[in-house]
Design an enzyme around this catalytic site. Structure first.
Site, PDB file in Angstrom:
ATOM      1  N   ASP A 131       0.843  -1.190   0.000  1.00  0.00           N
ATOM      2  CA  ASP A 131       0.000   0.000   0.000  1.00  0.00           C
ATOM      3  C   ASP A 131       0.882   1.246   0.000  1.00  0.00           C
ATOM      4  OD1 ASP A 131      -1.919   1.943   0.296  1.00  0.00           O
ATOM      5  OD2 ASP A 131      -3.024   0.911   1.874  1.00  0.00           O
ATOM      6  N   ASP A 336      -1.666   5.104  -5.926  1.00  0.00           N
ATOM      7  CA  ASP A 336      -2.050   4.405  -4.702  1.00  0.00           C
ATOM      8  C   ASP A 336      -2.266   2.925  -4.993  1.00  0.00           C
ATOM      9  OD1 ASP A 336      -2.967   3.607  -2.250  1.00  0.00           O
ATOM     10  OD2 ASP A 336      -4.846   4.713  -2.326  1.00  0.00           O
TER      11      ASP A 336
END
Length: 492
Positions: A131, A336
């Site tokens: 992440d 992201d």
């Protein structure tokens, strides 16, 4: 054994030989010398041409070629501080997606790729979702655990000496002096995510074992979250991972911790294959960063520790999708990997849907298909995106040109923004960002970067990408092969 007698050349006895120069022979020698100098000058000129081409190529693809070629750049060092670590990436099993709330068109972000990391002493494996939008690495923890889901591995159980004190700089960085407690003996935290889930726990310090580029395993001292209270989608059971690998540019992220200890350059990257059933890889450090062919854009500084830059135009094929009221203005873009899909501001999103409807008249929107907010029923059987990709055009994010002449474009092929539902419909993997609070921001999720090596260079504050099949990581040389061969041919 006796030494062998030296070999002596026959001696000339009783005669003196005087040699006079031959004019013709002298002329031949002079001509040979001239030809030799001419050849040497030609080779030197050829070498200069190659070096000039090297410099031009370097300026096209890298902002500091002079330093890299002739200066002391950490990237070229093989000593301490220049280690790199390879990590495999694994895809999660495909599953259904759910809307954020009844009547909403938003789709909750889902991390689709994870890696395996060994933590503790003795080291035990844990699966962690990658992440780039999260600061803190955390794993589910028996401290004891108040709310944990059943993961692939037993819960991490910390010892008392593993607990991080509230006065630790990383604790203060994470808490921001909001929850400082003079009497507390451990550092507590809580993280909230965009999908309204959260994770709470305490900070721990323990060994993390990583595989170096040379094949050696190294034990590293790392601070991470010991998560004992998960809420929301993090409680979905059974879970395919044990936690999250935080890769943002925050001080407590894994890359920054390793860089601050002088172990790696503050650079990492990931490469996700276009085959959803196959694996890719990621790396920490810069040994696997291509020196040539990369497209680089600057990271935009901001209060949040996200990888953000700015784009000038968004095109579908040759058609511009930008908002009219934003004409001439830049739009923020966030890379992201914690989001599966791509998110556009509402007007760009609606313009894209209108374009898709115009170019595919044989497709009709099927509102009964809840796989994604926008799905179209084709007028012929479809089993994969390959059956329809020729009917759609690539999406292009156009960034500011470098030196006003060199284009910088992030291209997303139809295979990376379309998916086929269980009903055989063609669904759009681009969503309305306004539904998740991003009314003026583009979010690039992991599906959009498939088939690309993406590099996050925190040392130089830039993001870069290049096309790749993501099957074989390679340590890069300083000079591209075509220039290296040309230089060798000129100097030899």
């Amino acid at each position: 054994m006796a030494d062998a007698a030296p070999l002596l050349s026959p001696e000339l006895r009783g005669a003196v030989v005087i040699s006079l120069p031959d004019r013709h022979h002298h002329a031949d020698d002079a001509g040979s010398r001239r030809r030799g100098w001419t050849l040497l000058l030609r080779r030197a000129a050829g070498a200069l041409v190659v070096l000039a081409a090297l410099a031009v190529a370097g300026h096209c693809y890298s902002p500091d070629v002079a330093t890299r070629l002739f200066g002391e750049d950490r990237k070229w060092s093989d000593g301490p501080g220049a280690a790199s670590f390879l990590l495999p990436l694994y895809p999660k099993k495909a599953g259904g997606v759910k809307a954020a709330a009844e009547g909403s068109t938003a789709v909750l972000p889902e991390r689709r790729y994870y890696t395996s990391i060994n933590i503790g002493n003795p080291a035990r494996p844990y699966f962690l979702d990658i992440d780039t939008g999260t600061d803190l690495t955390w794993i589910q923890c028996d401290a004891p655990c108040a709310n944990c889901t059943k993961g692939p591995h037993p819960l991490y159980k910390p010892a008392e000496e593993n607990m991080v004190h509230p006065r630790d700089p990383l604790c203060q960085e994470l808490q921001g002096n909001q929850n400082y407690c003079d009497t507390c003996k451990q550092c507590e935290y809580e993280i909230a995510y965009a999908d309204r889930s959260s994770s709470a726990g305490v900070l721990a310090r323990d060994n993390m074992r990583l595989m170096a580029a040379d094949g050696e395993r190294e034990n590293l001292d790392i601070v991470f979250g010991c998560a004992y209270d998960q809420q929301g989608k993090l409680l979905d059971s059974p879970a395919s991972s044990d936690g999250v690998l935080g890769l943002s540019n925050g001080a407590i992220s894994l890359p920054t911790q390793l860089a601050n200890q002088g172990i790696i350059s503050n650079v990492f990257g990931h490469c996700i294959t276009t085959d959803p059933s196959s694996s890719g890889y990621m790396f920490l450090g810069d040994d696997y960063v291509p020196r040539w062919g990369m497209t680089w854009v600057p990271i935009r500084n901001g209060p949040e520790n996200v990888y953000s830059t700015e784009v000038q135009k968004v095109n579908y094929g040759g058609q511009e999708l930008n908002m009219r009221r934003q004409a001439g203005k830049l739009t923020q873009v966030i890379f992201d990997s914690g989001s599966s899909y791509m998110y556009f501001p509402r007007e760009i999103y609606r313009n894209l849907i209108a374009s898709l409807e115009d170019v595919s008249p044989g497709f009709v929107q099927d509102e009964s298909d809840q796989t994604l907010p926008f799905c179209m029923k084709p007028n012929f059987p479809v089993r994969s995106v390959g059956d329809v990709k020729e009917l759609f055009k690539p999406l292009q994010l156009q960034f500011r040109k470098r030196w006003f002449v060199i284009p910088r474009t992030f291209t997303i092929s139809p295979e990376n923004y379309l998916t086929i539902s269980d009903k055989g419909n063609v669904c759009l993997g681009v969503l309305d960002g306004t539904e998740i609070g991003h009314s003026s921001t583009i979010i690039i999720g992991d599906a959009s970067v498939s088939g690309k090596l993406v590099v996050y260079d925190n040392d130089k504050n830039q993001i870069g990408w290049v096309q790749s099949d993501c099957t074989r990581p390679q340590k890069e040389s300083r000079v591209p092969s075509f220039l290296s061969s040309a230089l060798r041919s000129q100097l030899l």
